[in-house]
Scaffold this motif. Structure first.
Motif, short mmCIF file in Angstrom:
data_model
loop_
_atom_site.label_atom_id
_atom_site.label_comp_id
_atom_site.label_asym_id
_atom_site.label_seq_id
_atom_site.Cartn_x
_atom_site.Cartn_y
_atom_site.Cartn_z
N ASP A 177 22.60 35.51 -49.18
CA ASP A 177 21.65 35.21 -49.97
C ASP A 177 20.80 33.92 -49.44
N PRO A 178 19.70 33.94 -49.19
CA PRO A 178 18.90 33.06 -48.40
C PRO A 178 18.71 31.75 -49.13
N ASP A 179 19.11 31.59 -50.32
CA ASP A 179 19.31 30.15 -50.94
C ASP A 179 20.33 29.43 -50.65
N THR A 180 21.40 30.17 -49.94
CA THR A 180 22.44 29.57 -49.96
C THR A 180 22.84 29.13 -48.24
N ILE A 181 21.69 29.37 -47.27
CA ILE A 181 21.52 29.08 -45.99
C ILE A 181 21.16 27.89 -45.76
N THR A 182 21.61 26.98 -44.99
CA THR A 182 21.13 25.63 -44.43
C THR A 182 20.61 25.86 -42.82
N TRP A 183 19.27 25.76 -42.44
CA TRP A 183 19.22 26.02 -41.14
C TRP A 183 18.98 24.70 -40.54
N GLN A 184 19.78 24.52 -39.10
CA GLN A 184 19.69 23.34 -38.69
C GLN A 184 19.60 23.47 -37.01
N LYS A 185 19.15 22.67 -36.44
CA LYS A 185 18.63 22.57 -35.20
C LYS A 185 20.14 22.98 -34.17
N PRO A 186 20.19 23.70 -33.26
CA PRO A 186 21.22 24.01 -32.64
C PRO A 186 21.87 22.70 -31.63
N THR A 187 23.06 22.20 -32.04
CA THR A 187 23.36 21.17 -31.05
C THR A 187 24.91 21.48 -30.75
N PRO A 188 25.15 21.09 -29.68
CA PRO A 188 26.73 21.45 -29.12
C PRO A 188 27.60 20.57 -29.70
N PHE A 189 28.80 21.02 -29.72
CA PHE A 189 29.70 20.22 -30.78
C PHE A 189 31.11 20.35 -30.37
N THR A 190 32.08 19.63 -30.58
CA THR A 190 33.42 19.75 -30.15
C THR A 190 34.29 19.76 -31.69
N ALA A 191 34.98 20.61 -31.52
CA ALA A 191 35.92 20.90 -32.68
C ALA A 191 37.30 21.49 -32.27
N LEU A 192 38.33 21.12 -32.86
CA LEU A 192 39.64 21.79 -32.70
C LEU A 192 39.46 23.18 -33.43
N LEU A 193 39.62 24.30 -32.57
CA LEU A 193 39.44 25.54 -33.24
C LEU A 193 40.72 26.51 -32.92
N HIS A 194 41.01 27.33 -33.90
CA HIS A 194 42.25 28.28 -33.65
C HIS A 194 41.60 29.47 -33.93
N LEU A 195 42.33 30.62 -33.61
CA LEU A 195 41.63 32.02 -33.68
C LEU A 195 42.04 32.41 -35.14
N HIS A 196 40.91 32.80 -36.07
CA HIS A 196 41.20 33.16 -37.26
C HIS A 196 41.14 34.54 -37.82
N ARG A 197 40.12 35.25 -37.16
CA ARG A 197 40.21 36.81 -37.65
C ARG A 197 39.94 37.46 -36.24
N THR A 198 40.47 38.66 -36.20
CA THR A 198 40.07 39.49 -34.92
C THR A 198 39.83 40.96 -35.30
N ASN A 199 39.62 41.05 -36.84
CA ASN A 199 39.20 42.40 -37.24
C ASN A 199 37.91 43.04 -36.97
N GLY A 200 37.13 42.48 -36.16
CA GLY A 200 36.00 42.60 -35.93
C GLY A 200 35.79 43.29 -34.56
N MET A 201 36.76 43.61 -34.03
CA MET A 201 36.92 43.97 -32.54
C MET A 201 36.33 45.41 -32.37
N ARG A 202 36.28 46.29 -33.32
CA ARG A 202 35.45 47.63 -33.14
C ARG A 202 34.28 47.78 -33.17
N GLY A 203 33.51 48.92 -32.82
CA GLY A 203 32.11 49.12 -33.00
C GLY A 203 31.38 48.05 -32.08
N SER A 204 29.87 48.19 -32.25
CA SER A 204 28.69 47.56 -31.65
C SER A 204 28.76 46.39 -31.85
#
Length: 181
Positions: free
Chosen positions: A34-61
């Motif tokens: 829904d476009p009303d739930t989107i907040t558009w922001q300027k792209p800025t590099p960021f640092t964050a501690l990330l872990h792999l959450h999902r890999t179920n989109g590994m098929r298809g284009s």
């Protein structure tokens, strides 16, 4: 798109704006939300501690994986083509990528993150203040010297006018004002 590389091998580009949801997650395909739930922001590099959450989109284009912020609810999609470089180019501690800088990118009309290139992760040299002109430096020294003179007079003269001060104190004040040893 370069004819020499297929669509999935394109490096991606830094977008003009990045779509985020209310949790700070990057929205992979803004057309599916829904476009009303989107907040558009300027792209800025960021640092964050990330872990792999999902890999179920590994098929298809539209192959992608999802990374989750360890300290919050935000999730970030990444194109599967960037996963090998991310694994080779980062430090992974107990499944968490540490010390990495991420940049939002767009590829094939979708948004995601990529590991900032190794040479781009170095801290830039600190910006130096422009040098003051000789007149500005002299004015600053004069202000500092007058402050010292006021401190000396407050400590030793007990409010007497300068002409009634002891000769040694007058000599000290003269040397301070002339910036001599």
């Amino acid at each position: 798109m370069s004819p020499a590389k297929s669509a999935h091998e394109q490096p991606g580009a830094i977008p003009a704006a990045v779509p985020y949801d209310q949790y700070g997650s990057i929205i992979r395909d803004p057309a599916s939300v829904d476009p009303d739930t989107i907040t558009w922001q300027k792209p800025t590099p960021f640092t964050a501690l990330l872990h792999l959450h999902r890999t179920n989109g590994m098929r298809g284009s539209a192959r992608y994986v999802t990374w989750k912020d360890v300290h919050g609810p935000a999730v970030y999609p990444m194109f599967a083509d960037d996963l090998p470089r991310t694994i080779r180019g980062t430090i992974i501690d107990h499944g968490v990528i540490v010390g990495a800088t991420w940049v939002p990118i767009t590829r094939r009309g979708e948004y995601g993150i990529a590991l900032k290139d190794f040479h781009e992760q170095e801290e830039p040299a600190p910006e130096t203040e422009p040098r003051a002109s000789p007149a500005e430096e002299a004015a600053a020294r004069y202000i500092d010297r007058e402050h010292v003179v006021r401190l000396v007079r407050a400590a030793f003269s007990m409010g007497e006018p300068e002409e009634h001060l002891h000769p040694d104190l007058k000599n000290l004040i003269r040397h301070i004002r002339e910036d001599q040893p």
